[in-house]
Design a protein around this motif. Structure first.
Motif, PDB file in Angstrom:
ATOM      1  N   GLY A   1      13.399 -94.177  -0.460  1.00 31.13           N
ATOM      2  CA  GLY A   1      12.216 -94.927  -0.905  1.00 31.13           C
ATOM      3  C   GLY A   1      12.507 -96.061  -1.872  1.00 31.13           C
ATOM      4  O   GLY A   1      11.614 -96.852  -2.175  1.00 31.13           O
TER       5      GLY A   1
ATOM      6  N   THR B   1       9.945 -93.455   8.643  1.00 25.50           N
ATOM      7  CA  THR B   1      10.461 -93.042   7.327  1.00 25.50           C
ATOM      8  C   THR B   1      11.156 -91.689   7.430  1.00 25.50           C
ATOM      9  O   THR B   1      12.147 -91.429   6.743  1.00 25.50           O
TER      10      THR B   1
ATOM     11  N   ALA C   1       9.880 -90.272   1.413  1.00 21.22           N
ATOM     12  CA  ALA C   1      10.732 -91.392   0.974  1.00 21.22           C
ATOM     13  C   ALA C   1      11.271 -91.147  -0.436  1.00 21.22           C
ATOM     14  O   ALA C   1      12.353 -91.603  -0.787  1.00 21.22           O
TER      15      ALA C   1
ATOM     16  N   VAL D   1      12.179 -99.545   3.615  1.00 20.81           N
ATOM     17  CA  VAL D   1      11.399 -98.311   3.814  1.00 20.81           C
ATOM     18  C   VAL D   1      10.011 -98.468   3.177  1.00 20.81           C
ATOM     19  O   VAL D   1       9.004 -98.035   3.738  1.00 20.81           O
TER      20      VAL D   1
END
Ligand code: FAD
Length: 387
Positions: A278, A339, A267, A283
């Motif tokens: 991220g 992710t 991420a 996320v």
């Protein structure tokens, strides 16, 4: 993530150093070939980790279940998989607690030095499934021997183990008062039996697990293979099952930590729309939620282990730990894969492999439904819904 004791920190460091020699490429290759991780198991054996629970008098390190849990957790946190060898840890309890001094002298030093492997645990049968007490494999006493007939299924690692802990019926169901009586545990040497009353057939599964079907057709085993008293085997196996559930929970915690570290790292580095993915809460949150659930599960896993080490019966805690830790690893697996987007499906990232591997623990060694049924009955006093 967890504050392990100094003793466990040293164990974790030692295990991590070995695991660093077995990176993702090693496991990917084995996974593609469905091959057994011989070198990995050899390295753990030589370093003494697989004999952690064998007393020092018999050549082991004499550590407790909490330490064994830390070893297995670290293997999984490092991205490796202990499924090829974890049975040695949890079957050991049955031999240690109920084996005779002669059986311990005969087997434990050789298991500790790696010249004998105790990796197979034959309980589940095709017709009985989770209803263990309905098992049909029989062991009939004939002079100095027992003659075993029947079939086990999902006996993992039987092809790579010299010894097997076997549960079989020694007194017919009709001849005992309760279903729990009349079952016995044996520690058998598979080597002279394969091709001579025992046939092992591999089952190919969605992950690399070396699991098998084992057929017993008039297999003759020495009467000295019996562990403890004849007919009391179910009680012995039950205490071993708590150990198994706690150790597998620790593996799930290790898996969860691996998925979370892998997901968070990706991420931070993956840039889409000109910024790392991220920074988006969409996320972050699944990973953060999975992290919180992992921490809670971890606490109950080590509490159950401490109870086991203290000689208490942690049935409720061991089962709760198994369910919560398996759920935490599965939630972390899902968050990690999501992710990674499309790359989560690519073999070279190892996420899809670990995803397949950790899915097993929703079903084995005990499915979630059966844990819930047990807790409803034992912790909440509700009517028994199984058995
Ligand atoms: C890869 C792998 C490795 C394994 N290794 C070993 C091993 O080494 N040794 C060994 O002995 N066994 C091993 N097992 C067996 C494992 O413990 C069993 O698969 C597990 O206990 C479930 O039994 P079953 O598959 O027969 O499911 P079943 O008992 O047929 O159950 C099927 C489904 O029905 C549900 N169910 C059944 N009864 C109830 C109920 N009363 N209430 C609610 N839900 C219910 C279960 O939750 C489950 O989801 C392994 C299994 C796998 C897949």
């Amino acid at each position: 993530m967890f504050e392990p004791s100094a003793e466990h920190a040293a164990i974790r460091d030692g295990v991590a150093q070995i695991c660093a020699r077995f990176p993702g490429a090693y496991w990917r290759d084995l996974d593609a070939r469905r091959a057994y991780p011989e070198d990995f198991v050899k390295a753990l054996t030589e370093a003494g980790y697989l004999s952690a629970m064998i007393p020092e008098d018999y050549g082991g390190s004499g550590l407790n279940l909490s330490a064994a849990a830390a070893i297995l957790e670290e293997i999984h946190r490092s991205g490796c998989n202990a499924a090829a060898c974890h049975a040695q840890m949890y079957t050991m309890g049955t031999v240690l607690r109920h084996g005779s001094p002669e059986q311990k002298r005969q087997y434990l030093p050789r298991i500790a030095d790696g010249s004998l492997r105790l990796q197979a645990f034959g309980v589940t049968e095709p017709t009985s499934g989770t209803d263990t007490l309905a098992l049909r494999t029989t062991a009939a006493r004939e002079g100095d021997e027992y003659v075993v007939n029947g079939q086990k299924i999902w006996t993992s690692r039987a092809e790579y183990s010299d010894l097997m802990v076997l549960l079989a019926r020694t007194t017919a169901r009709e001849a005992v008062k309760t279903r729990t009586e009349g079952l016995s545990v044996f520690l058998i040497d598979l080597r002279p039996l394969v091709g001579n009353g025992v046939t092992i057939k591999p089952i190919r599964t969605m992950m690399n697990h070396a699991t098998t079907e084992v057929f017993f057709d008039g297999a003759r085993i020495p009467a000295s293979s019996l562990i403890g008293e004849e007919g009391k085997g179910f009680r012995y196996i039950l205490s071993g099952m708590n150990a198994e559930r706690i150790l597998i929970s620790a593996e799930c915690i290790g898996d969860a930590k691996w998925f979370l570290a892998k997901g968070a790292a990706y991420a931070k580095e993956r840039v889409v729309f000109g910024r790392p993915i991220g920074v988006n809460q969409g996320v972050q949150f699944p990973l953060a939620r999975a992290y919180a659930h992992m921490l809670a599960a971890e606490a109950i896993v080590y509490r159950a282990a401490a109870m086991y080490d203290g000689g208490l019966d942690p049935g409720i805690e061991a089962n709760s730990a198994k369910m919560l830790a398996a759920d935490a690893s599965w939630e972390a697996a899902e968050a990690c894969l999501q992710t990674h987007g499309g790359f989560g499906f690519a073999e070279e990232y190892d996420v899809e492999r670990k995803f397949r591997e950790t899915r097993l623990y929703q079903v084995a060694p005990i499915p979630t439904n059966l844990i819930l049924s047990f807790l409803a009955e034992r912790a909440l006093g509700l009517p028994k819904s199984y058995g």
